[in-house]
Design an enzyme around this catalytic site. Structure first.
Site, PDB file in Angstrom:
ATOM      1  N   LYS A 120      43.520  37.180  40.901  1.00 48.00           N
ATOM      2  CA  LYS A 120      43.545  36.668  39.000  1.00 48.00           C
ATOM      3  C   LYS A 120      42.788  37.296  38.174  1.00 48.00           C
ATOM      4  O   LYS A 120      43.339  37.566  37.263  1.00 48.00           O
ATOM      5  CB  LYS A 120      43.147  35.440  39.861  1.00 48.00           C
ATOM      6  CG  LYS A 120      44.778  34.641  39.865  1.00 48.00           C
ATOM      7  CD  LYS A 120      43.582  33.386  40.787  1.00 48.00           C
ATOM      8  CE  LYS A 120      44.457  32.559  41.961  1.00 48.00           C
ATOM      9  NZ  LYS A 120      43.181  32.403  42.214  1.00 48.00           N
ATOM     10  N   LYS A 167      41.929  45.488  45.145  1.00 47.13           N
ATOM     11  CA  LYS A 167      42.296  44.395  45.548  1.00 47.13           C
ATOM     12  C   LYS A 167      43.351  43.486  44.282  1.00 47.13           C
ATOM     13  O   LYS A 167      42.973  43.650  43.663  1.00 47.13           O
ATOM     14  CB  LYS A 167      41.116  43.591  45.743  1.00 47.13           C
ATOM     15  CG  LYS A 167      41.709  42.401  46.382  1.00 47.13           C
ATOM     16  CD  LYS A 167      40.411  41.824  46.502  1.00 47.13           C
ATOM     17  CE  LYS A 167      40.600  39.821  45.701  1.00 47.13           C
ATOM     18  NZ  LYS A 167      39.895  39.212  45.920  1.00 47.13           N
ATOM     19  N   LYS A 222      29.908  39.097  40.849  1.00 47.49           N
ATOM     20  CA  LYS A 222      30.294  38.287  39.168  1.00 47.49           C
ATOM     21  C   LYS A 222      28.740  39.252  38.079  1.00 47.49           C
ATOM     22  O   LYS A 222      29.110  39.718  37.068  1.00 47.49           O
ATOM     23  CB  LYS A 222      30.361  36.926  39.458  1.00 47.49           C
ATOM     24  CG  LYS A 222      31.925  36.905  40.013  1.00 47.49           C
ATOM     25  CD  LYS A 222      32.387  35.547  40.411  1.00 47.49           C
ATOM     26  CE  LYS A 222      33.477  35.760  40.921  1.00 47.49           C
ATOM     27  NZ  LYS A 222      34.128  34.291  42.001  1.00 47.49           N
TER      28      LYS A 222
HETATM   29  P1  ADP Z   1      41.208  35.575  43.882  1.00 42.39           P
HETATM   30  O1  ADP Z   1      40.651  36.692  44.306  1.00 42.39           O
HETATM   31  O2  ADP Z   1      42.867  35.935  43.048  1.00 42.39           O
HETATM   32  O3  ADP Z   1      41.097  34.883  42.812  1.00 42.39           O
HETATM   33  P2  ADP Z   1      40.974  33.404  45.578  1.00 42.39           P
HETATM   34  O4  ADP Z   1      39.697  33.901  45.850  1.00 42.39           O
HETATM   35  O5  ADP Z   1      41.299  31.868  45.049  1.00 42.39           O
HETATM   36  O6  ADP Z   1      42.018  35.094  44.661  1.00 42.39           O
HETATM   37  O7  ADP Z   1      41.435  33.363  46.855  1.00 42.39           O
HETATM   38  C1  ADP Z   1      42.570  32.765  47.663  1.00 42.39           C
HETATM   39  C2  ADP Z   1      42.865  32.792  49.123  1.00 42.39           C
HETATM   40  O8  ADP Z   1      43.712  34.295  48.944  1.00 42.39           O
HETATM   41  C3  ADP Z   1      41.112  33.365  49.419  1.00 42.39           C
HETATM   42  O9  ADP Z   1      41.549  33.580  50.816  1.00 42.39           O
HETATM   43  C4  ADP Z   1      41.244  35.093  49.544  1.00 42.39           C
HETATM   44  O10 ADP Z   1      40.513  35.830  50.780  1.00 42.39           O
HETATM   45  C5  ADP Z   1      43.181  35.199  49.441  1.00 42.39           C
HETATM   46  N1  ADP Z   1      43.016  36.515  48.780  1.00 42.39           N
HETATM   47  C6  ADP Z   1      43.336  36.388  47.318  1.00 42.39           C
HETATM   48  N2  ADP Z   1      43.476  37.601  46.594  1.00 42.39           N
HETATM   49  C7  ADP Z   1      43.550  38.269  47.742  1.00 42.39           C
HETATM   50  C8  ADP Z   1      44.303  39.689  48.326  1.00 42.39           C
HETATM   51  N3  ADP Z   1      44.207  40.759  47.784  1.00 42.39           N
HETATM   52  N4  ADP Z   1      44.794  40.309  49.864  1.00 42.39           N
HETATM   53  C9  ADP Z   1      44.985  39.697  50.670  1.00 42.39           C
HETATM   54  N5  ADP Z   1      43.838  38.678  50.428  1.00 42.39           N
HETATM   55  C10 ADP Z   1      43.815  38.341  49.023  1.00 42.39           C
END
Ligand code: ADP
Ligand code: TRP
Length: 325
Positions: A193, A190, A111
């Site tokens: 959001k 990956k 970040k």
């Molecule tokens: P984002 O990266 O979209 O903000 P979060 O950090 O809120 O998502 O992640 C919520 C859960 O979903 C966590 O356990 C995270 O490891 C999983 N997760 C998020 N994106 C992925 C992805 N592309 N592949 C596998 N798991 C994911």
């Protein structure tokens, strides 16, 4: 029964990465573990300052959880800020957390590298996550691969505290399903959001179509053979049987099969896979009393466990236990 626990940030709309990387495991764990699943709105504050959006996203994630199959009869479902004990524990844990441990956190460093002005909340985010987990003596934490290091930080904090004060916390194990560890987004990176490359299982059909059509492909002409392991097949694998995936791969290798055709097949597969969940979500949205009752039940159960633990921790570190407390 072992306790499985995990949280999702309400920082935006949930997507296939959240489902396959995390939520699907919560659901698969339901019959064999004591599940605690919650929406981490304190964590989302580190990146979201729009109060209305935070409220809406939080409620939407509750609907998503229930629609996808989290069962309040089997699992405890709650909102993180309903359990303020986690912030109390986070402060206590921050005193056994070395600065260097947090300075090495990839998600924080990424970040910073993106130019995001870091606040202290973003820096201490992993300590609050450790508190979420240690407060409930969780044994297993199902997450995607990007959370692996955060889990290691939790384990370090628990171990250090136990060494300093005596056995107090369970040291949790991450549960990461290797082939689902990183779900790719529409651009092949990956899915996240924050990268604008998501496919959202509860988007309207029109929006979902737009997201699928935006999957990045090359400009190989329709008639020519194509790389069978392109961004479309990588996502199609999440939904289709091995035979179906093989069929699609072979059509790509043979040529005469366009990316547009494949995207249509993928869209159909997504709609079919989530058809029940999509219908259930519409019903739930009409029944706020039910949703509130689920959250009340979750809050009461989680809070009673959290209170007992924080009382113990406060005695352990010397914040209570005198005759005046
Ligand atoms: P984002 O990266 O979209 O903000 P979060 O950090 O809120 O998502 O992640 C919520 C859960 O979903 C966590 O356990 C995270 O490891 C999983 N997760 C998020 N994106 C992925 C992805 N592309 N592949 C596998 N798991 C994911
Ligand atoms: N940091 C996690 C994420 O971004 C969310 C989270 C907060 C979490 N507290 C947790 C995950 C406790 C598992 C357990 O995805």
């Amino acid at each position: 029964m072992k306790r499985s626990l995990s949280g999702i940030q309400p920082s935006g709309v949930l997507h296939l990465g959240n489902y396959f990387g995390a939520i699907k495991q919560f659901i698969d764990n339901q019959d064999k573990t004591d599940g605690f699943y919650f929406i981490v709105n304190y964590h989302a504050l580190t990146s979201l300052s729009d109060a209305e959006a935070l409220r809406k996203n939080t409620y939407d994630v509750v609907l998503d959880f229930l629609a996808l199959g989290l069962d309040p009869e089997k699992s405890t479902i709650y909102i993180q800020s309903d359990i303020p004990e986690c912030t109390e524990l986070a402060w206590i844990l921050s005193n056994v957390t070395p600065m260097g441990l947090l300075e090495r956190a990839h998600s924080y460093k990424d970040k910073l590298a993106k130019g995001i002005a870091a606040n202290v909340g973003l820096f201490t985010y992993p300590v609050l996550m450790a508190a979420d987990i240690l407060l409930y003596d969780a044994n297993i934490v199902p997450v995607g691969k990007d959370q692996k290091q955060h889990l290691e930080i939790t384990r370090d904090i628990a171990t250090k505290f136990n060494l300093q004060y005596g056995e107090t916390f369970v040291v949790p194990e991450p549960q990461i399903i290797e082939n689902l560890a990183t779900v790719p987004g529409t651009d092949g990176q990956k899915m996240s959001k924050s990268y604008g490359n998501t496919i959202e299982m509860f988007a309207s059909k029109k929006e979902l179509k737009k997201q699928v059509m935006s999957i990045v492909t090359d400009s190989t002409p329709l008639e020519d053979p194509k790389d069978p392991d392109n961004n479309i097949t990588l996502i199609y694998k999440l939904f289709a049987s091995e035979e179906k995936v093989e069929e699609m791969r072979q059509k790509f290798t043979a040529g005469g099969y366009g990316y547009g055709h494949a995207k249509k097949e993928l869209l159909e597969a997504i709609l079919e896979y989530f058809s029940e969940a999509r219908a259930k979500r519409e019903e739930l949205a009409k029944n706020p009393e039910y949703v509130e009752a689920v959250l009340k039940k979750g809050r009461e159960k989680a809070r009673s466990i959290a209170r007992a633990k924080i009382d113990l921790v406060k005695k352990t570190v010397g914040l209570s236990g005198n005759n005046y407390r």
